[in-house]
Design a protein around this motif. Structure first.
Motif, PDB file in Angstrom:
ATOM      1  N   GLU A  52       0.974  -0.862  -0.266  1.00 34.39           N
ATOM      2  CA  GLU A  52      -0.370   0.000  -0.032  1.00 34.39           C
ATOM      3  C   GLU A  52       1.198   1.092  -0.191  1.00 34.39           C
ATOM      4  O   GLU A  52       1.216   1.425   0.490  1.00 34.39           O
ATOM      5  CB  GLU A  52      -1.153  -0.221   1.105  1.00 34.39           C
ATOM      6  N   ILE A  53       0.229   2.009  -0.862  1.00 35.08           N
ATOM      7  CA  ILE A  53       1.508   3.341  -1.101  1.00 35.08           C
ATOM      8  C   ILE A  53       0.038   4.731  -0.069  1.00 35.08           C
ATOM      9  O   ILE A  53      -0.972   4.364  -0.664  1.00 35.08           O
ATOM     10  CB  ILE A  53       1.997   3.502  -2.186  1.00 35.08           C
ATOM     11  N   ARG A  54       0.814   5.304   1.085  1.00 35.98           N
ATOM     12  CA  ARG A  54      -0.413   6.275   1.116  1.00 35.98           C
ATOM     13  C   ARG A  54       0.563   7.822   0.804  1.00 35.98           C
ATOM     14  O   ARG A  54       1.611   8.602   1.539  1.00 35.98           O
ATOM     15  CB  ARG A  54      -0.458   6.229   2.659  1.00 35.98           C
ATOM     16  N   SER A  55      -0.342   8.796   0.354  1.00 38.93           N
ATOM     17  CA  SER A  55       0.563  10.131   0.167  1.00 38.93           C
ATOM     18  C   SER A  55      -1.051  10.904   0.693  1.00 38.93           C
ATOM     19  O   SER A  55      -0.349  12.753   0.670  1.00 38.93           O
ATOM     20  CB  SER A  55       0.265  10.147  -1.435  1.00 38.93           C
ATOM     21  N   HIS A  56      -1.909  10.778   1.223  1.00 33.60           N
ATOM     22  CA  HIS A  56      -2.818  12.065   1.671  1.00 33.60           C
ATOM     23  C   HIS A  56      -3.462  10.633   3.181  1.00 33.60           C
ATOM     24  O   HIS A  56      -3.339  10.171   3.388  1.00 33.60           O
ATOM     25  CB  HIS A  56      -3.192  12.195   0.567  1.00 33.60           C
ATOM     26  N   LYS A  57      -4.708  11.871   3.352  1.00 29.96           N
ATOM     27  CA  LYS A  57      -5.518  11.608   4.214  1.00 29.96           C
ATOM     28  C   LYS A  57      -6.575  12.070   4.607  1.00 29.96           C
ATOM     29  O   LYS A  57      -6.672  13.243   4.010  1.00 29.96           O
ATOM     30  CB  LYS A  57      -4.408  11.656   6.366  1.00 29.96           C
ATOM     31  N   ILE A  58      -7.887  11.474   4.796  1.00 33.64           N
ATOM     32  CA  ILE A  58      -9.098  12.558   4.518  1.00 33.64           C
ATOM     33  C   ILE A  58      -9.189  13.477   6.230  1.00 33.64           C
ATOM     34  O   ILE A  58      -9.069  12.537   7.264  1.00 33.64           O
ATOM     35  CB  ILE A  58     -10.617  11.124   4.757  1.00 33.64           C
ATOM     36  N   VAL A  59      -9.350  13.876   5.806  1.00 35.04           N
ATOM     37  CA  VAL A  59      -9.510  15.342   7.387  1.00 35.04           C
ATOM     38  C   VAL A  59     -10.873  16.188   6.484  1.00 35.04           C
ATOM     39  O   VAL A  59     -10.854  16.517   5.775  1.00 35.04           O
ATOM     40  CB  VAL A  59      -8.439  16.655   7.013  1.00 35.04           C
ATOM     41  N   ASP A  60     -12.061  15.746   7.467  1.00 35.61           N
ATOM     42  CA  ASP A  60     -13.182  16.856   7.070  1.00 35.61           C
ATOM     43  C   ASP A  60     -13.981  16.543   5.729  1.00 35.61           C
ATOM     44  O   ASP A  60     -14.376  17.102   4.430  1.00 35.61           O
ATOM     45  CB  ASP A  60     -13.010  17.923   7.394  1.00 35.61           C
ATOM     46  N   GLY A  61     -13.708  15.160   5.395  1.00 35.60           N
ATOM     47  CA  GLY A  61     -13.879  14.686   4.088  1.00 35.60           C
ATOM     48  C   GLY A  61     -13.702  15.425   3.042  1.00 35.60           C
ATOM     49  O   GLY A  61     -13.634  14.916   1.704  1.00 35.60           O
ATOM     50  N   GLN A  62     -11.912  15.338   2.770  1.00 31.83           N
ATOM     51  CA  GLN A  62     -11.462  16.159   2.252  1.00 31.83           C
ATOM     52  C   GLN A  62      -9.746  15.762   1.958  1.00 31.83           C
ATOM     53  O   GLN A  62      -9.677  15.343   2.762  1.00 31.83           O
ATOM     54  CB  GLN A  62     -11.034  17.715   2.050  1.00 31.83           C
ATOM     55  N   ARG A  63      -9.661  15.485   1.106  1.00 32.39           N
ATOM     56  CA  ARG A  63      -8.042  14.516   0.630  1.00 32.39           C
ATOM     57  C   ARG A  63      -6.897  15.637   0.836  1.00 32.39           C
ATOM     58  O   ARG A  63      -6.902  16.702   0.619  1.00 32.39           O
ATOM     59  CB  ARG A  63      -8.120  14.349  -0.759  1.00 32.39           C
ATOM     60  N   VAL A  64      -6.037  15.432   2.434  1.00 37.89           N
ATOM     61  CA  VAL A  64      -4.601  16.244   2.249  1.00 37.89           C
ATOM     62  C   VAL A  64      -3.920  15.435   2.375  1.00 37.89           C
ATOM     63  O   VAL A  64      -3.482  14.812   2.950  1.00 37.89           O
ATOM     64  CB  VAL A  64      -4.910  16.660   4.081  1.00 37.89           C
ATOM     65  N   PRO A  65      -2.397  16.266   1.302  1.00 33.15           N
ATOM     66  CA  PRO A  65      -1.243  15.337   1.243  1.00 33.15           C
ATOM     67  C   PRO A  65      -1.134  14.722   2.383  1.00 33.15           C
ATOM     68  O   PRO A  65      -0.729  16.306   3.757  1.00 33.15           O
ATOM     69  CB  PRO A  65      -1.026  16.755   0.392  1.00 33.15           C
ATOM     70  N   CYS A  66       0.196  14.335   2.590  1.00 34.80           N
ATOM     71  CA  CYS A  66       0.702  13.876   3.364  1.00 34.80           C
ATOM     72  C   CYS A  66       1.870  13.395   3.959  1.00 34.80           C
ATOM     73  O   CYS A  66       2.902  13.021   2.368  1.00 34.80           O
ATOM     74  CB  CYS A  66       0.113  12.829   4.408  1.00 34.80           C
ATOM     75  N   GLU A  67       2.777  12.792   4.582  1.00 35.66           N
ATOM     76  CA  GLU A  67       4.661  12.994   4.532  1.00 35.66           C
ATOM     77  C   GLU A  67       4.111  11.431   3.923  1.00 35.66           C
ATOM     78  O   GLU A  67       2.901  10.235   4.764  1.00 35.66           O
ATOM     79  CB  GLU A  67       4.829  12.198   5.797  1.00 35.66           C
ATOM     80  N   GLY A  68       4.663  10.377   2.876  1.00 35.30           N
ATOM     81  CA  GLY A  68       4.341   9.744   2.034  1.00 35.30           C
ATOM     82  C   GLY A  68       5.334   8.232   3.287  1.00 35.30           C
ATOM     83  O   GLY A  68       5.988   8.021   3.525  1.00 35.30           O
TER      84      GLY A  68
END
Length: 451
Positions: A57-73
């Motif tokens: 799995e690759i994670r490059s974002h997280k969901i905050v208040d229903g919105q995609r927010v970039p995060c540390e990979g």
């Protein structure tokens, strides 16, 4: 020397090619009209969901208040964070790549007994058929080791008594064998080419069963068979980081697509190799190294950040290096804020640069890694962040390991064969439909001309 008929572009071919160009172009506006996800990505760069995987799995974002927010990979192998996996390896000596391959194939970290069983199988299969080097690798050696590797893989079909058996036990046997022999096929292919085309001495060293994959690569590559523990360790880490990267990267998706047709293992892996060969995929680190070679000639003071920034601006303005308008090693199709593999590579690059006496060059890389995102942000409209990717550091590391540039992408393949194997088996186990996406025809219907 006369040109070969097999490589000659005749005037007739040029004329015919012009017909292709004239009649092959599709109006770019049609892609928007029909909402085509070019590259299987939407306008924001997000991949179109085409399958499920339990492998990584690759994670490059997280969901905050229903919105995609970039995060540390972040990168996970079978649920384990790659940084934790790398950190768990002993500092002095490890079978890190072997542990990683086991994890990807079987879904769990191996016990010591399971690791010994697995590495014994790799050692057992780490040999080529009788006269394979003489009859296959030495004949018509290619200047591109990826072509040599693909040809060798396809030829292994002829040495297999059950090549078309796609049962899990047989495919697992084939995959373990390919994981074992990829370093031999790659390095021996390079040795043959440099001998017959460049006039260098030819030496074919045999691997040692007690050595790791990374140690054996360095052993069979070098004339004196010598390497330092740090060299083997850094290469081992590089193999771990390149072993897998989600099901959506081009070569792994190719593995799924070709496997879904029910074909044999050798055909599926050869297709993946053809994908990885592309400069937009596995060949990117070569571009980074060549760009830095040009930069080192053009930038007189490697500590002058203003001078470095001016060179980077020239790259974007198509005034430097290959005039493509790109800063190679910057940005990724998925990651935005950071590539976790690059962060790990950076740490090991620092230690190796000190051992190799190339700390000044490492400093230049670090300054470019910090300055390039700023320059790109000022000069280009971008929909997500830009950071150094794994290719930014891997080429530098390979150069410090004295790996020839011809082997950069094959070494990538020596790692990624573990991920391809896991994905091939996953596709077979889940026995889905043959993968067949849709293409919309846009040419109007025509009446056939009459005399």
């Amino acid at each position: 020397m006369a040109r070969s008929i097999y490589s000659e572009i005749t005037p007739e071919i040029l004329e015919l090619a012009s017909y292709c160009t004239q009649n092959g172009a599709i109006d770019p506006a049609l892609y928007t009209k029909y909402d085509v996800k070019r590259g299987l990505r939407d306008i924001n760069g997000n991949g179109v969901l085409t399958g499920l995987t339990d492998i990584s799995e690759i994670r490059s974002h997280k969901i905050v208040d229903g919105q995609r927010v970039p995060c540390e990979g972040q990168l996970f192998y079978r649920g384990y964070n790659i940084e934790d996996l790398v950190r768990s390896m002993p500092a002095d000596h490890s079978f890190g790549f072997e542990v990683t391959a086991y994890l990807l194939l079987f879904g769990e970290l191996p016990t010591q007994q399971q690791l010994e069983l697995f590495t014994s199988q790799l050692a057992f299969y780490r040999t080529l058929p009788t006269n394979f080097v003489r009859d296959i690798i030495m004949k018509a050696p290619s200047g591109d080791m990826m072509n040599t590797l693909a040809r060798s893989v396809l030829t292994m079909y002829s040495y297999d008594d059950a090549p078309d058996d796609i049962s899990v036990p047989n495919v697992l046997r084939q995959c373990i064998q390919l994981i074992a022999i990829f370093p031999l096929l790659s390095v021996y292919g390079y040795q043959a080419y440099r001998h017959y085309h460049d006039g260098h001495s030819l030496y074919i060293h045999q691997p040692k069963p007690e050595l790791t994959t990374s140690e054996n690569i360095l052993r069979i590559l070098r004339s004196n068979k010598k390497f330092t523990p740090l060299e083997a360790k850094v290469l081992d880490i590089a193999l771990m980081l390149h072993a897998e990267h989600g099901g959506g990267n081009n070569s792994t998706f190719t593995t799924h697509v070709v496997t879904s047709s029910g074909t044999d293992t050798y055909s599926a892996i050869a297709a993946a190799l053809g994908s990885l060969k592309g400069p937009k995929h596995g060949g990117a680190n070569i571009k980074v190294v060549r760009m830095f070679e040009d930069m080192k000639d053009q930038v007189k003071d490697w500590t002058d950040e203003d001078e470095i920034s001016r060179y980077l601006e020239r790259l974007l303005n198509k005034d430097a290096f290959d005039k493509a308008g790109l800063i190679y090693g910057m940005g990724h199709a998925v990651y935005s804020i950071s590539d976790p593999r690059a962060k790990i590579m950076e740490r090991f690059a620092e230690g190796l640069s000190e051992e190799k006496g190339r700390a000044d060059e490492y400093g230049l890389y670090m300054r470019v890694a910090r300055l390039a995102p700023k320059v790109i942000g000022e000069k280009r409209r971008i929909y997500k962040g830009v950071s150094a990717n794994v290719d930014f550091y891997s080429g530098f590391i390979y150069s410090m390991l004295d790996l020839p540039m011809e082997l950069y992408t094959p070494i990538f393949a020596c790692a990624r064969i573990a991920g391809w194997s896991a994905h091939r088996i996953e596709e077979l186990i889940n026995a889905g439909k043959i993968i067949r996406p849709a293409y919309k025809a846009v040419h109007p219907e025509r009446e056939f001309p009459t005399k």
